[in-house]
Design an enzyme around this catalytic site. Structure first.
Site, PDB file in Angstrom:
ATOM      1  N   ASN A 294     -12.916  -2.964   2.650  1.00 34.88           N
ATOM      2  CA  ASN A 294     -13.932  -1.935   2.814  1.00 34.88           C
ATOM      3  C   ASN A 294     -14.850  -1.997   1.607  1.00 34.88           C
ATOM      4  OD1 ASN A 294     -12.785  -0.890   5.238  1.00 34.88           O
ATOM      5  ND2 ASN A 294     -11.202   0.118   4.014  1.00 34.88           N
TER       6      ASN A 294
ATOM      7  N   ASP B 192       0.849  -1.188   0.000  1.00 36.42           N
ATOM      8  CA  ASP B 192       0.000   0.000   0.000  1.00 36.42           C
ATOM      9  C   ASP B 192       0.892   1.248   0.000  1.00 36.42           C
ATOM     10  OD1 ASP B 192      -3.219   0.532   1.053  1.00 36.42           O
ATOM     11  OD2 ASP B 192      -1.800   2.202   1.070  1.00 36.42           O
TER      12      ASP B 192
ATOM     13  N   HIS C 238     -10.346  -5.185  -3.144  1.00 35.48           N
ATOM     14  CA  HIS C 238      -8.998  -5.382  -2.595  1.00 35.48           C
ATOM     15  C   HIS C 238      -9.104  -5.756  -1.126  1.00 35.48           C
ATOM     16  CE1 HIS C 238     -10.089  -1.116  -2.283  1.00 35.48           C
ATOM     17  NE2 HIS C 238      -9.400  -1.074  -1.144  1.00 35.48           N
TER      18      HIS C 238
ATOM     19  N   SER D 230     -12.237   3.596  -0.944  1.00 36.20           N
ATOM     20  CA  SER D 230     -11.830   4.718  -1.795  1.00 36.20           C
ATOM     21  C   SER D 230     -11.460   4.273  -3.205  1.00 36.20           C
ATOM     22  CB  SER D 230     -10.659   5.478  -1.156  1.00 36.20           C
ATOM     23  OG  SER D 230      -9.537   4.641  -1.020  1.00 36.20           O
TER      24      SER D 230
HETATM   25  P1  AMP Z   1      -9.726   1.558   0.532  1.00 35.82           P
HETATM   26  O1  AMP Z   1      -9.736   2.929   1.142  1.00 35.82           O
HETATM   27  O2  AMP Z   1     -10.139   0.464   1.441  1.00 35.82           O
HETATM   28  O3  AMP Z   1     -10.473   1.546  -0.782  1.00 35.82           O
HETATM   29  O4  AMP Z   1      -8.211   1.243   0.214  1.00 35.82           O
HETATM   30  C1  AMP Z   1      -7.555   1.757  -0.905  1.00 35.82           C
HETATM   31  C2  AMP Z   1      -6.082   1.694  -0.613  1.00 35.82           C
HETATM   32  O5  AMP Z   1      -5.369   1.835  -1.805  1.00 35.82           O
HETATM   33  C3  AMP Z   1      -5.592   2.789   0.338  1.00 35.82           C
HETATM   34  O6  AMP Z   1      -5.033   2.184   1.507  1.00 35.82           O
HETATM   35  C4  AMP Z   1      -4.548   3.528  -0.495  1.00 35.82           C
HETATM   36  O7  AMP Z   1      -3.448   3.949   0.269  1.00 35.82           O
HETATM   37  C5  AMP Z   1      -4.166   2.482  -1.525  1.00 35.82           C
HETATM   38  N1  AMP Z   1      -3.645   2.987  -2.789  1.00 35.82           N
HETATM   39  C6  AMP Z   1      -4.188   3.934  -3.570  1.00 35.82           C
HETATM   40  N2  AMP Z   1      -3.437   4.133  -4.659  1.00 35.82           N
HETATM   41  C7  AMP Z   1      -2.390   3.272  -4.571  1.00 35.82           C
HETATM   42  C8  AMP Z   1      -1.250   2.997  -5.385  1.00 35.82           C
HETATM   43  N3  AMP Z   1      -1.026   3.632  -6.553  1.00 35.82           N
HETATM   44  N4  AMP Z   1      -0.376   2.061  -4.968  1.00 35.82           N
HETATM   45  C9  AMP Z   1      -0.570   1.408  -3.805  1.00 35.82           C
HETATM   46  N5  AMP Z   1      -1.627   1.617  -2.992  1.00 35.82           N
HETATM   47  C10 AMP Z   1      -2.523   2.544  -3.371  1.00 35.82           C
END
Ligand code: AMP
Length: 112
Positions: A85, A29, A98, A93
């Protein structure tokens, strides 16, 4: 489709990969919330846990199998957490299914 995780799968956005096979990908992440914070995703675009079905659920089993394997390789024997989530109120987000695999610290329950 403008999906950041599909772009990661396609190699358009670089990541630090920890696991890859034909169906799924594991990468660190970008904004870690624990000493170990990995995201495990299907390569196929599935929007969220609400979109898991009989037709696409095999990859979810595989993701959990890999999570178990990685927890051993990354010395998370004290414990770890797997979170997905789903939807706005849960704080999803990125709209590509994932699973957060997190470890290396204590976690409270219930989560905030
Ligand atoms: P969620 O908020 O549960 O949808 O998790 C999305 C996750 O994706 C967050 O923890 C972000 O930090 C992560 N994320 C977003 N863009 C990237 C990226 N380019 N590389 C790695 N992680 C990412």
């Amino acid at each position: 489709m403008d999906c950041i995780f599909c772009k990661i799968v396609n190699g358009e956005i670089p990541t630090k990969k920890v696991y890859e096979n034909e169906n799924m990908l594991g990468f660190y992440d970008v904004s870690p919330q624990a000493p170990v914070h990995i995201l495990l995703i299907p390569k196929e675009h599935i929007t969220s846990a609400a979109d898991i079905s009989k037709e696409n659920s095999l990859v979810v089993a595989h993701i959990f199998e890999v999570a178990s394997k990685l927890s051993k390789e990354l010395n998370l024997s004290d414990g770890f957490r797997i979170v997905t989530n789903c939807g706005e109120s849960a704080g999803q987000s990125v709209k590509h299914l994932h699973f957060h695999l997190m470890g290396g610290r204590n976690f409270s329950w219930p989560p905030g």
